[in-house]
Write a protein that holds these residues in place. Sequence first.
Motif, mmCIF file in Angstrom:
data_model
loop_
_atom_site.group_PDB
_atom_site.id
_atom_site.type_symbol
_atom_site.label_atom_id
_atom_site.label_comp_id
_atom_site.label_asym_id
_atom_site.label_seq_id
_atom_site.Cartn_x
_atom_site.Cartn_y
_atom_site.Cartn_z
ATOM 1 N N SER A 44 0.449 -1.259 0.098
ATOM 2 C CA SER A 44 -0.171 0.275 0.699
ATOM 3 C C SER A 44 0.681 1.017 -0.006
ATOM 4 N N THR A 47 1.609 2.255 -3.425
ATOM 5 C CA THR A 47 0.932 2.206 -4.678
ATOM 6 C C THR A 47 0.098 3.190 -4.339
ATOM 7 N N VAL A 49 -2.902 1.749 -2.952
ATOM 8 C CA VAL A 49 -4.187 1.251 -2.837
ATOM 9 C C VAL A 49 -4.237 0.440 -1.565
ATOM 10 N N LEU A 101 -0.782 -3.672 -9.088
ATOM 11 C CA LEU A 101 -1.852 -2.668 -9.111
ATOM 12 C C LEU A 101 -1.406 -1.336 -10.222
ATOM 13 N N ALA A 108 -5.332 -0.092 -10.179
ATOM 14 C CA ALA A 108 -5.783 0.610 -9.548
ATOM 15 C C ALA A 108 -4.656 1.489 -8.876
ATOM 16 N N ALA A 109 -3.448 1.250 -8.755
ATOM 17 C CA ALA A 109 -2.679 2.197 -8.288
ATOM 18 C C ALA A 109 -2.856 4.210 -8.745
ATOM 19 N N ASN A 111 -5.575 5.185 -9.144
ATOM 20 C CA ASN A 111 -7.142 5.617 -8.663
ATOM 21 C C ASN A 111 -6.682 6.744 -7.223
ATOM 22 N N TRP A 114 -11.164 6.240 -3.312
ATOM 23 C CA TRP A 114 -11.635 5.263 -2.253
ATOM 24 C C TRP A 114 -12.475 5.417 -1.304
ATOM 25 N N THR A 119 -14.537 2.358 -4.629
ATOM 26 C CA THR A 119 -13.512 1.181 -4.074
ATOM 27 C C THR A 119 -14.312 -0.281 -4.522
ATOM 28 N N TYR A 126 -11.374 -4.460 -11.305
ATOM 29 C CA TYR A 126 -10.032 -6.046 -11.617
ATOM 30 C C TYR A 126 -10.223 -7.519 -11.840
#
Length: 234
Positions: A44, A47, A49, A101, A108-109, A111, A114, A119, A126
């Motif tokens: 996390s 990234t 995420v 990611l 996803a990274a 985005n 959240w 999410t 995904y």
Amino acid sequence: MTNLNALTTANAQRWAGAKLARNFTSVARHLTAPNAKARYQAVSAKTGVPWAVIAVIHERECSQDWTGSLAQGDPWNRVSVHVPAGRGPFRSWEEAAIDALVNCAPYAARNKDWSIGRTLAGLEQYNGLGYAARGRPSPYIWSGTDQYRSGKYVRDGVYDPNVVDGQPGCAGLLMAMMALDPTITFTGTTITPPISVKPISAERPAAPSIVNPAMGSIGAFIANIFNAIFRKKS
């Protein structure tokens, strides 16, 4: 083409009314265990995420197998053969997870939203938006909740409306994880999971002291005498 804003709204509405139809607690305990959480938090930090999102992807893609890649469950120490194919080999699970990611669709990274609706929409991306295109709740998200009954892509491009997904869905996993770990947040706000399980409190009772003597101690006996005297005077 699926409207991502509409999917975000739909998943937020489903979350608000969702109830668990299976027991997710055992899996959630493994995902929130200190050692696992530390590894998810490390990814996390690289990234952006949320660690809980990484955890539920790990569960869905390879049942939290640390030899499997976050991207598709293939062994991370070999070149992947399933989509996304041709990734790796990597030196560690963490390196493979960061690649999944950052460098693999749906990226996803990238985005920055959240909120719970976005999410869940991102998690659905995904896995693929085939369910959204059919107007059906994705089992990748909703399996194990009252928002999902049946229907599953049994292989690429082949949808069977009668098959029931036996894996726990991401939404139910997040609900159960939030009940166990109230530090899980979305956009800086702790979201109360729509289930009737109270989170485990991290607070500890205050240590005994002169103003807070332990029950049954001499200090408590003396405090009771003083309280009785002052009550009589008042």
